[in-house]
Motif scaffolding. Sequence first.
Motif, PDB file in Angstrom:
ATOM      1  N   LYS A  47       0.819  -1.215   0.000  1.00 12.16           N
ATOM      2  CA  LYS A  47       0.000   0.000   0.000  1.00 12.16           C
ATOM      3  C   LYS A  47       0.849   1.261   0.000  1.00 12.16           C
ATOM      4  O   LYS A  47       0.377   2.318  -0.390  1.00 12.16           O
ATOM      5  CB  LYS A  47      -0.923   0.029   1.217  1.00 12.16           C
ATOM      6  CG  LYS A  47      -2.105  -0.870   1.099  1.00 12.16           C
ATOM      7  CD  LYS A  47      -3.099  -0.547   2.165  1.00 12.16           C
ATOM      8  CE  LYS A  47      -4.404  -1.230   1.864  1.00 12.16           C
ATOM      9  NZ  LYS A  47      -5.502  -0.659   2.580  1.00 12.16           N
TER      10      LYS A  47
ATOM     11  N   HIS B  33      -4.382   9.066  -1.644  1.00 13.75           N
ATOM     12  CA  HIS B  33      -4.823   7.729  -2.020  1.00 13.75           C
ATOM     13  C   HIS B  33      -5.327   6.946  -0.796  1.00 13.75           C
ATOM     14  O   HIS B  33      -6.346   6.259  -0.866  1.00 13.75           O
ATOM     15  CB  HIS B  33      -3.681   6.982  -2.709  1.00 13.75           C
ATOM     16  CG  HIS B  33      -4.039   5.640  -3.210  1.00 13.75           C
ATOM     17  ND1 HIS B  33      -4.870   5.454  -4.290  1.00 13.75           N
ATOM     18  CD2 HIS B  33      -3.705   4.406  -2.774  1.00 13.75           C
ATOM     19  CE1 HIS B  33      -5.024   4.164  -4.496  1.00 13.75           C
ATOM     20  NE2 HIS B  33      -4.325   3.504  -3.591  1.00 13.75           N
ATOM     21  N   LEU B  34      -4.615   7.063   0.316  1.00 11.42           N
ATOM     22  CA  LEU B  34      -5.042   6.393   1.550  1.00 11.42           C
ATOM     23  C   LEU B  34      -6.385   6.934   2.026  1.00 11.42           C
ATOM     24  O   LEU B  34      -7.238   6.172   2.484  1.00 11.42           O
ATOM     25  CB  LEU B  34      -3.983   6.547   2.639  1.00 11.42           C
ATOM     26  CG  LEU B  34      -2.705   5.732   2.433  1.00 11.42           C
ATOM     27  CD1 LEU B  34      -1.640   6.177   3.415  1.00 11.42           C
ATOM     28  CD2 LEU B  34      -2.985   4.249   2.572  1.00 11.42           C
TER      29      LEU B  34
ATOM     30  N   MET C  74      -8.726   8.207   0.166  1.00 12.04           N
ATOM     31  CA  MET C  74      -9.761   7.722  -0.750  1.00 12.04           C
ATOM     32  C   MET C  74     -10.124   6.257  -0.456  1.00 12.04           C
ATOM     33  O   MET C  74     -11.247   5.849  -0.702  1.00 12.04           O
ATOM     34  CB  MET C  74      -9.287   7.855  -2.201  1.00 12.04           C
ATOM     35  CG  MET C  74      -8.992   9.281  -2.615  1.00 12.04           C
ATOM     36  SD  MET C  74     -10.411  10.329  -2.618  1.00 12.04           S
ATOM     37  CE  MET C  74     -10.934  10.121  -4.283  1.00 12.04           C
ATOM     38  N   GLU C  75      -9.175   5.499   0.084  1.00 12.83           N
ATOM     39  CA  GLU C  75      -9.425   4.098   0.431  1.00 12.83           C
ATOM     40  C   GLU C  75     -10.011   3.939   1.834  1.00 12.83           C
ATOM     41  O   GLU C  75     -10.301   2.832   2.251  1.00 12.83           O
ATOM     42  CB  GLU C  75      -8.141   3.281   0.342  1.00 12.83           C
ATOM     43  CG  GLU C  75      -7.666   3.046  -1.058  1.00 12.83           C
ATOM     44  CD  GLU C  75      -6.459   2.138  -1.108  1.00 12.83           C
ATOM     45  OE1 GLU C  75      -5.921   1.789  -0.034  1.00 12.83           O
ATOM     46  OE2 GLU C  75      -6.047   1.781  -2.217  1.00 12.83           O
TER      47      GLU C  75
ATOM     48  N   GLU D  79      -8.396   4.783   4.694  1.00 13.16           N
ATOM     49  CA  GLU D  79      -7.315   4.517   5.648  1.00 13.16           C
ATOM     50  C   GLU D  79      -6.869   5.831   6.300  1.00 13.16           C
ATOM     51  O   GLU D  79      -5.746   6.284   6.126  1.00 13.16           O
ATOM     52  CB  GLU D  79      -6.133   3.855   4.939  1.00 13.16           C
ATOM     53  CG  GLU D  79      -6.436   2.527   4.318  1.00 13.16           C
ATOM     54  CD  GLU D  79      -6.373   1.406   5.327  1.00 13.16           C
ATOM     55  OE1 GLU D  79      -5.914   1.646   6.461  1.00 13.16           O
ATOM     56  OE2 GLU D  79      -6.792   0.297   4.978  1.00 13.16           O
TER      57      GLU D  79
END
Length: 86
Positions: free
Chosen positions: A34, A48-49, A51-52, A54
Amino acid sequence: MIILYTTLIVLVCSLVLINASRVWNLFSARRRGKLPQKGKLTMFDVRHLLMEGERELAIQVYCEIFQTTPIKAKKDIEELERSLKV
């Protein structure tokens, strides 16, 4: 006096465990693919994290990138989340 020493030892141990869990989260995220290797993190990784979903990992990565405190990172990540939801 014994109560004071016991409280101090418990506090220090809990701080060590909290820090160890943060390090472990970053290590396991890198192992799962990741995150890139240490020193190669960017704001794209933080975004990105988020959006996921996290969020906690994003805060830790932000701290690592900008060498800031978790409290400051949390505020900045909240602002970033608000801007992403618009």
